[in-house]
Every structure is written in structure tokens, then in C-alpha cells.
Design an enzyme around this catalytic site. Sequence first.
Site, mmCIF file in Angstrom:
data_model
loop_
_atom_site.group_PDB
_atom_site.id
_atom_site.type_symbol
_atom_site.label_atom_id
_atom_site.label_comp_id
_atom_site.label_asym_id
_atom_site.label_seq_id
_atom_site.Cartn_x
_atom_site.Cartn_y
_atom_site.Cartn_z
ATOM 1 N N HIS A 135 -23.314 -29.063 7.537
ATOM 2 C CA HIS A 135 -21.999 -28.789 6.960
ATOM 3 C C HIS A 135 -21.061 -29.543 7.766
ATOM 4 C CE1 HIS A 135 -18.683 -26.276 5.531
ATOM 5 N NE2 HIS A 135 -18.411 -26.194 6.858
ATOM 6 N N LYS A 154 -11.111 -29.631 9.290
ATOM 7 C CA LYS A 154 -11.894 -30.860 9.043
ATOM 8 C C LYS A 154 -11.439 -31.804 7.867
ATOM 9 C CE LYS A 154 -15.755 -28.539 8.616
ATOM 10 N NZ LYS A 154 -15.397 -27.215 8.682
ATOM 11 N N ASP A 169 -18.204 -31.353 2.874
ATOM 12 C CA ASP A 169 -18.954 -29.938 2.768
ATOM 13 C C ASP A 169 -20.483 -30.014 3.290
ATOM 14 O OD1 ASP A 169 -18.893 -27.288 2.550
ATOM 15 O OD2 ASP A 169 -19.468 -27.120 0.620
ATOM 16 N N ARG A 185 -13.382 -34.425 30.837
ATOM 17 C CA ARG A 185 -12.030 -35.186 31.079
ATOM 18 C C ARG A 185 -12.286 -36.717 31.296
ATOM 19 N NH1 ARG A 185 -8.033 -31.580 33.127
ATOM 20 N NH2 ARG A 185 -6.947 -33.663 33.016
#
Length: 331
Positions: free
Chosen positions: A144, A165, A183, A248
Site C-alpha cells: 500500500h 501520500k 494505492d 537527526r
Amino acid sequence: MNKAVPVADLLGVDAQHLQLKLVYGKQQLKNRYINNYRIQKPGLALAGFADHIHGGRVQVLGNTELSYLWTLKPEERFESISHLCKRGVCCFIVTKNLHIPKELLEAVKSHNVPLLKTHLPSSDAIQGIMLYLEEQLAPETHQHGVFMDIFGIGVLITGRSGIGKSECAIELIKRGHRLVADDAVHFRKIQEYLEGQSSGILRYHMEVRGLGILNIKDMFGVTAIRQRKKLELVVEFTDWNPDASYDRLGLDNLTVEILKLEVPKIILPISAGRNMAVIVEVAARNHLLKIMGYDSAKEFSDRLLHSINPNAERTHPYRDIDDIIRRKRVE
């Protein structure tokens, strides 16, 4: 369970380029299955040593094999082929339109083994059959998300439903990148990489909440889409959590396993004001640099380690950089 392809598929529309014709075995075509894309040329097996014959592989009889058969007596030719047929061979293919000995035909009829032929030389026939079968027998799965081609990098954008998305993908398309699938993305394992494409009726289409189903090809043109792409990076969108710890420095090197292959993965937290399309685009650029051998995060940590301890080796483990920074702050 391993996939298998009926021998009948070799005569189908998708295999027309192989230019195969059926000589015998119409009734057996759908009952015989190919389960390995590799081809066998049973030269040694024709001489009697058939221990390594694999029934699920296509057996190709070229000039060498048939030349050997013609040196045998008729009854020996029949026995040689029969010996192979008893190993559960799925089919034989004769190349270069070579003349087929009647004993070969009689043997395959006796054991109900399909016999096909092509005018292609053995080398071309073997290459074509292997490429066709490799695609047909490839392990597959569905994921997906939205699959994009960004700077030539296949990027799968994943995340919970409604996280943004498709909106990110639309912005990427506006910036000149291409949609592969939305999808439900269909992935197949081709050798040691994953190839993704759209699933049937969804091809070229994308769902955007509030707008419905959009045809990207009609809306943005054929340059905005592509049929299939190699998967090289997974970008997972996640809701911003102020208590969570996010990478980070870019040294985490996360991966996700799909069809037993490890694919690099990046987790991007979603928050108000972040232009996710730009960030995904930069992630693709950075991954492209890594493929070319340059890792900015490792290069930075290397220089930082060297500035802290000029005598330290440049190959110091990068995973220790966070601990070094914490200890430096305490000092």
C-alpha cells in the site's frame, strides 16, 4: 508455494516473440508445468546420464543434441529420448527448425510430453525463453502506498490512510517527476531487485480525497507516468510525535524487508508547514548520491570525529557518533 507456468503459456500472446509452434501435445499443454526459468540442454542426458535433469525446466534440443541423436540407431534414439521423458520432463523445444527424427516424435507421444519447435537459433531461443519465464515466475506481492520515479530513483511513499501520500505525489508530479502506481503497488522480485507497477484497472489513476479518481496521464501527459520501475527507496510518512526520537544525522540506515530483499527506508514525520514533496525530493537526491558512493552524513561524522580526536582513524564506527556528542556536551 512455488509458482508454475503451464506449457500452454509458451504459445500465448505474451510469448509470441519466441515464435514457437506446437508439434505434438495439444491435450497435455495445460497439464504440464514449468517451475524454473532456467533452461536445460540435455546433451549428456541423451547419452544416458540423466541424474541432473529437472522435470520443471524446458529442455532445448539444438544442433548439438540432434546431431548426436542422428549418430544413434533408430531404436537407440527412441530409448535415449524415452529415458529423458521418464524423468517427468515438462516439454521439449527444437530450435532452428531442425528436422525432427521420427523416433523423437514417437517417444514424446508414448510419454505424453509436449514437443514444440522454433526457427530461432538456440542462443536466441534460450535467452528469450529465460527472460519470459523469469518474469512469469517472479515472486510477487502488493504494497500500500504511492510509487514514484524521482530523479530516476524508484521511491515508494507509505503511511497511514489519509496522511497525505497522494497530495505529496501530485506535487511531485507537478515538479516533473513520474507516477508509477497509486494505492496498491504490485511488486515482483526479478533476480535480486524489486520491480513495481500498477495493478490493472488502477493504472495511470490516483485517488485524492475531495477530488476523487484522477487520470494522471490525461491530466499531466504521458511524461508524468511510467509503466514500471525498480524499487530503491521506501519513504514512510508518520504523524509527528514530540516525544519520539527521529534521526537527526542520517546515520540510522533503516531497511524494510519485501520478498526477502532489504530495501533502504526513511521515516519522515508529518507536521504543519513541512513541504513533504520537497523533502521526499531531497531524500531521493541524497539516495542517488549514496548510490554514487558519496554519503554526506558519514562524511560529516567522519570530519567531526577527526576534529574531536585528530589521531582517531577515519573509519571509526559511525554509530558511536551520538554517544561521542553527548559526552562532549557533558565535558
